[in-house]
Design a protein around this motif. Structure first.
Motif, PDB file in Angstrom:
ATOM      1  N   ASP A  38       0.865  -1.184   0.000  1.00 22.40           N
ATOM      2  CA  ASP A  38       0.000   0.000   0.000  1.00 22.40           C
ATOM      3  C   ASP A  38       0.899   1.231   0.000  1.00 22.40           C
ATOM      4  O   ASP A  38       1.718   1.408   0.909  1.00 22.40           O
ATOM      5  N   PHE A  39       0.720   2.071  -1.024  1.00 22.02           N
ATOM      6  CA  PHE A  39       1.579   3.240  -1.167  1.00 22.02           C
ATOM      7  C   PHE A  39       0.707   4.485  -1.298  1.00 22.02           C
ATOM      8  O   PHE A  39      -0.120   4.579  -2.209  1.00 22.02           O
ATOM      9  N   THR A  40       0.881   5.435  -0.378  1.00 18.09           N
ATOM     10  CA  THR A  40       0.096   6.664  -0.351  1.00 18.09           C
ATOM     11  C   THR A  40       1.035   7.852  -0.274  1.00 18.09           C
ATOM     12  O   THR A  40       1.986   7.847   0.511  1.00 18.09           O
ATOM     13  N   PHE A  41       0.791   8.870  -1.096  1.00 13.29           N
ATOM     14  CA  PHE A  41       1.570  10.097  -1.001  1.00 13.29           C
ATOM     15  C   PHE A  41       0.694  11.284  -1.361  1.00 13.29           C
ATOM     16  O   PHE A  41      -0.298  11.158  -2.085  1.00 13.29           O
ATOM     17  N   CYS A  42       1.050  12.426  -0.826  1.00 13.70           N
ATOM     18  CA  CYS A  42       0.333  13.654  -1.124  1.00 13.70           C
ATOM     19  C   CYS A  42       0.822  14.208  -2.449  1.00 13.70           C
ATOM     20  O   CYS A  42       2.031  14.277  -2.702  1.00 13.70           O
ATOM     21  N   ASP A  43      -0.099  14.599  -3.287  1.00 16.17           N
ATOM     22  CA  ASP A  43       0.237  15.079  -4.612  1.00 16.17           C
ATOM     23  C   ASP A  43       0.892  16.459  -4.524  1.00 16.17           C
ATOM     24  O   ASP A  43       0.907  17.108  -3.498  1.00 16.17           O
ATOM     25  N   PRO A 100       8.324  -9.936  -6.683  1.00 13.26           N
ATOM     26  CA  PRO A 100       7.867 -10.856  -7.739  1.00 13.26           C
ATOM     27  C   PRO A 100       6.566 -11.584  -7.418  1.00 13.26           C
ATOM     28  O   PRO A 100       5.876 -12.039  -8.328  1.00 13.26           O
ATOM     29  N   VAL A 101       6.213 -11.727  -6.124  1.00  9.59           N
ATOM     30  CA  VAL A 101       4.996 -12.466  -5.758  1.00  9.59           C
ATOM     31  C   VAL A 101       3.923 -11.525  -5.232  1.00  9.59           C
ATOM     32  O   VAL A 101       3.031 -11.948  -4.477  1.00  9.59           O
ATOM     33  N   LEU A 102       3.975 -10.268  -5.638  1.00  5.92           N
ATOM     34  CA  LEU A 102       3.015  -9.282  -5.160  1.00  5.92           C
ATOM     35  C   LEU A 102       1.611  -9.638  -5.635  1.00  5.92           C
ATOM     36  O   LEU A 102       1.354  -9.793  -6.829  1.00  5.92           O
ATOM     37  N   HIS A 103       0.671  -9.751  -4.672  1.00  2.16           N
ATOM     38  CA  HIS A 103      -0.715 -10.092  -4.980  1.00  2.16           C
ATOM     39  C   HIS A 103      -1.612  -8.864  -5.038  1.00  2.16           C
ATOM     40  O   HIS A 103      -2.546  -8.812  -5.837  1.00  2.16           O
ATOM     41  N   LYS A 104      -1.342  -7.879  -4.173  1.00  2.71           N
ATOM     42  CA  LYS A 104      -2.214  -6.711  -4.087  1.00  2.71           C
ATOM     43  C   LYS A 104      -1.363  -5.458  -3.979  1.00  2.71           C
ATOM     44  O   LYS A 104      -0.465  -5.369  -3.138  1.00  2.71           O
ATOM     45  N   PHE A 105      -1.642  -4.489  -4.857  1.00  2.00           N
ATOM     46  CA  PHE A 105      -0.939  -3.214  -4.836  1.00  2.00           C
ATOM     47  C   PHE A 105      -1.968  -2.091  -4.821  1.00  2.00           C
ATOM     48  O   PHE A 105      -2.852  -2.039  -5.676  1.00  2.00           O
ATOM     49  N   LYS A 106      -1.869  -1.220  -3.830  1.00  2.00           N
ATOM     50  CA  LYS A 106      -2.806  -0.108  -3.687  1.00  2.00           C
ATOM     51  C   LYS A 106      -2.036   1.203  -3.734  1.00  2.00           C
ATOM     52  O   LYS A 106      -1.128   1.433  -2.923  1.00  2.00           O
ATOM     53  N   LEU A 107      -2.385   2.050  -4.681  1.00  2.00           N
ATOM     54  CA  LEU A 107      -1.764   3.367  -4.831  1.00  2.00           C
ATOM     55  C   LEU A 107      -2.823   4.436  -4.616  1.00  2.00           C
ATOM     56  O   LEU A 107      -3.850   4.444  -5.287  1.00  2.00           O
ATOM     57  N   GLN A 108      -2.577   5.318  -3.658  1.00  2.00           N
ATOM     58  CA  GLN A 108      -3.523   6.395  -3.358  1.00  2.00           C
ATOM     59  C   GLN A 108      -2.809   7.739  -3.476  1.00  2.00           C
ATOM     60  O   GLN A 108      -1.817   7.995  -2.787  1.00  2.00           O
ATOM     61  N   MET A 109      -3.317   8.580  -4.374  1.00  2.00           N
ATOM     62  CA  MET A 109      -2.797   9.934  -4.541  1.00  2.00           C
ATOM     63  C   MET A 109      -3.710  10.895  -3.794  1.00  2.00           C
ATOM     64  O   MET A 109      -4.837  11.136  -4.217  1.00  2.00           O
ATOM     65  N   VAL A 110      -3.251  11.418  -2.695  1.00  2.00           N
ATOM     66  CA  VAL A 110      -4.041  12.339  -1.893  1.00  2.00           C
ATOM     67  C   VAL A 110      -3.823  13.753  -2.418  1.00  2.00           C
ATOM     68  O   VAL A 110      -2.694  14.226  -2.509  1.00  2.00           O
ATOM     69  N   GLY A 111      -4.901  14.405  -2.768  1.00  2.00           N
ATOM     70  CA  GLY A 111      -4.788  15.736  -3.346  1.00  2.00           C
ATOM     71  C   GLY A 111      -4.463  15.698  -4.826  1.00  2.00           C
ATOM     72  O   GLY A 111      -3.633  16.467  -5.321  1.00  2.00           O
ATOM     73  N   PHE A 112      -5.107  14.809  -5.560  1.00  2.00           N
ATOM     74  CA  PHE A 112      -4.851  14.661  -6.993  1.00  2.00           C
ATOM     75  C   PHE A 112      -5.184  15.964  -7.726  1.00  2.00           C
ATOM     76  O   PHE A 112      -6.261  16.531  -7.561  1.00  2.00           O
ATOM     77  N   ARG A 113      -4.216  16.444  -8.547  1.00  2.00           N
ATOM     78  CA  ARG A 113      -4.402  17.663  -9.315  1.00  2.00           C
ATOM     79  C   ARG A 113      -4.311  17.438 -10.815  1.00  2.00           C
ATOM     80  O   ARG A 113      -4.530  18.355 -11.593  1.00  2.00           O
ATOM     81  N   GLY A 114      -3.970  16.227 -11.208  1.00  2.00           N
ATOM     82  CA  GLY A 114      -3.878  15.930 -12.627  1.00  2.00           C
ATOM     83  C   GLY A 114      -2.595  16.419 -13.268  1.00  2.00           C
ATOM     84  O   GLY A 114      -2.571  16.725 -14.471  1.00  2.00           O
TER      85      GLY A 114
END
Length: 454
Positions: free
Chosen positions: A352-357, A374-388
Motif C-alpha cells: 500500500d503506497f500513499t503520497f500527497c500530490d 515478484p509475488v506481489l498479490h495486491k498493490f494499492k496506490l492512493q494519490m491524496v490531493g490529486f491535481r492531474g
C-alpha cells in the motif's frame, strides 16, 4: 362447538355432528391459555388497556440467569446499560457486573479545547467514571478504556482508575488523554513507571496497553516491559518522552504488535523482540534500530521521513522477510534525492503506497519498488490531493499498461492537514478543476479499469 370461559382458560368443546343427508364429520377438543379482556375494557383508551394487559403478563427476561442478563447489557453502551438499574430491584445491580468499561467522552468536546464549557464537561466525565468505578461488582475487568482530554490536574482521579483496573485483573488497558485531532493536554499527566503494579494481579493478565497524551520518564519502558511479561500489544501515541530512550528490548518478551506514533523528544529507538510480527511507526527522522525481529512480517510507516525508517529496516536485513508493507509519504523529495535500491522482496504480497500530490518530478522512480516484489498479490496506490499533473498521469498509465491485474483507480482530490482533515486551500474551483482532469484520465484508461473519485 361452543366456547366456555373458565378463569384464564378458554375451553373449546367439540362434538360429533350428524347432519341428515351429509357425511358424519368430527371435531376435536383443544384447551389453551389465553389472555382474557372483559367486554367492559373495550371502551377504554388504548393506554389503559395496555396497563390491564401488562398486569397479566409475566416478565420472562427478568427471570433469566445473571450471566445471560449481563451478556444482554454488553450489547448496549455503558451509559445505556447503567440506566437499566431503574427498571426493578432485579435489574438494580446487574449492570455493575459488566467487565468491559469503555468511557469514551471525546464526542462531548466537539473540538472546544480548553474553555469554561470544557471544564464543566471534564468534571461531569470524571464524576461519571468515579461513580461506575465505585459501583463495580465485577470480579475481573476485561477492558478498561479512558478517552477524554485530561491533564495533570486530574492526576488523583487517573491514579484511582488505574489502581482499580490493576486490582481487577484487567486484560486491555487504554489511557487516551488526547483530543479528537490528536492534540494532547497542555499539562500532560506524568507516569514515571509501572513498577508499583508489579505485585498486582494484572501483572500477568495484562496483554494490551495503549497510552496517548501522557508524559513518560526514561525509566518507564524498562520497568514496564520487565514487570508485565505477558504483554502482546503496545500502542503509544502523542507521548512526551523527555529525551528518554525508547528501547523495546527483552529476550523473554511476548510482544507481537507495536505502534509508535507522534512521540516527541526521544533520543533513540531500538527494537529487539523475538515474537514481534507487526510494527507501525509515524515519527521524526530518527534512527530506528532493528536488532532482532525474526518474525516481523507487517510494517506500516508514515511521515515525511518514512523512507528513512525503511532504510534502517533494509540495513538490518529484515526488509526481505516482510509480507505486507504500507508507505504513507507526506512528501517524496527525500526519495527523489536519494532513492532506495530495494532488495528482492520475495515474500511481499501486499503493498500500500500513499503520497500527497504536488510533485513535479517523475514518479516512475517508484516502479523499482514494484519490480522488486515478484509475488506481489495486491498493490494499492492512493494519490491524496490529486491535481492531474503530468507526472501523476504518467504513473497511472504506466501501471495500467504493465500491471498484470489492474482493476481500480481511487483518486482523492482533498489535500490533508497532517493526514487528518481536508485543507482550507481546497477551494471549490480547485476541486472542480481536479475533477475535470480525472475525467480526462479516465478516457485514457482501458475499459477494464474502474475509477472512483473521492
Amino acid at each position: 362447538m361452543e366456547n366456555r370461559y373458565n378463569g384464564e382458560n378458554m375451553v373449546m368443546v367439540s362434538s360429533i355432528h350428524n347432519v341428515p343427508g351429509q357425511k358424519m364429520y368430527f371435531t376435536w377438543q383443544r384447551k389453551r391459555k389465553v389472555t382474557y379482556i372483559p367486554d367492559s375494557c373495550n371502551g377504554l383508551p388504548p393506554n389503559q388497556r395496555n396497563v390491564y394487559q401488562s398486569k397479566n403478563c409475566k416478565d420472562i427476561i427478568s427471570s433469566l440467569p445473571d450471566d445471560i442478563l449481563i451478556h444482554i447489557l454488553t450489547l448496549l453502551d455503558l451509559r445505556e446499560a447503567a440506566t437499566t438499574s431503574v427498571l426493578s430491584k432485579r435489574w438494580r445491580y446487574v449492570w455493575a457486573n459488566l467487565s468491559n468499561l469503555d468511557f469514551d467522552g471525546l464526542s462531548t468536546l466537539h473540538g472546544r479545547g480548553y474553555s469554561t464549557r470544557y471544564e464543566s464537561d471534564a468534571c461531569k466525565y470524571v464524576h461519571r467514571v468515579n461513580q461506575v468505578v465505585s459501583s463495580s461488582l465485577a470480579p475481573r475487568i476485561h477492558k478498561f478504556r479512558i478517552r477524554f482530554l485530561l491533564g495533570a490536574s486530574y492526576g488523583y482521579n487517573i491514579r484511582t482508575w488505574v489502581n482499580f483496573a490493576m486490582r481487577k485483573n484487567v486484560k486491555e488497558l487504554e489511557l487516551n488523554f488526547s483530543s479528537c485531532l490528536g492534540v494532547g493536554p497542555e499539562d500532560p499527566f506524568y507516569i514515571e513507571s509501572f513498577r508499583c503494579y508489579a505485585r498486582f494481579p494484572s501483572a500477568h493478565s495484562l496483554v494490551s496497553l495503549s497510552l496517548s497524551g501522557l508524559s513518560i520518564s526514561g525509566y518507564f519502558f524498562e520497568s514496564f516491559l520487565f514487570n508485565f511479561p505477558n504483554l502482546e500489544r503496545l500502542t503509544m501515541k502523542h507521548l512526551y518522552c523527555g529525551q528518554s530512550k525508547l528501547n523495546v528490548v527483552g529476550d523473554l518478551l511476548k510482544l507481537r504488535h507495536l505502534e509508535i506514533s507522534y512521540c516527541y523528544d526521544y533520543k533513540e529507538l531500538e527494537i529487539s523482540a523475538g515474537n514481534l510480527i507487526s510494527f507501525v511507526y509515524f515519527g521524526c527522522k530518527q534512527n530506528v534500530k532493528f536488532s532482532y525481529v525474526p518474525l516481523l512480517n507487517e510494517v506500516s510507516v508514515s511521515g515525511s521521513h518514512s523512507l528513512h525508517t525503511i532504510r534502517s529496516l533494509q540495513n538490518s536485513g529484515f526488509l526481505s522477510q516482510l509480507t505486507k508493507l504500507k508507505l504513507r509519504m507526506v512528501e517524496i523529495q527525500d526519495f527523489i534525492q536519494s532513492p532506495i535500491r530495494f532488495p528482492q522482496c520475495g515474500n511481499l504480497k501486499q503493498l500500500d503506497f500513499t503520497f500527497c500530490d504536488g510533485a513535479y518530478h517523475s514518479l516512475l522512480i517508484f516502479t523499482n519498488l514494484i519490480d522488486s516484489c515478484p509475488v506481489l498479490h495486491k498493490f494499492k496506490l492512493q494519490m491524496v490531493g490529486f491535481r492531474g499533473n503530468p507526472v501523476d498521469i504518467e504513473l497511472v498509465l504506466y501501471l495500467a499498461q504493465f500491471a498484470i491485474v489492474f482493476e481500480k483507480v481511487i483518486l482523492d482530490l482533498h489535500l490533508p492537514i497532517d493526514g487528518r482533515k481536508p485543507s482550507e486551500r481546497n477551494t471549490c474551483e480547485q476541486i472542480e478543476a481536479s475533477r475535470k482532469q480525472a475525467k480526462l484520465l479516465q478516457n485514457q484508461l482501458p475499459a477494464r479499469v474502474l475509477m472512483e473519485v473521492l
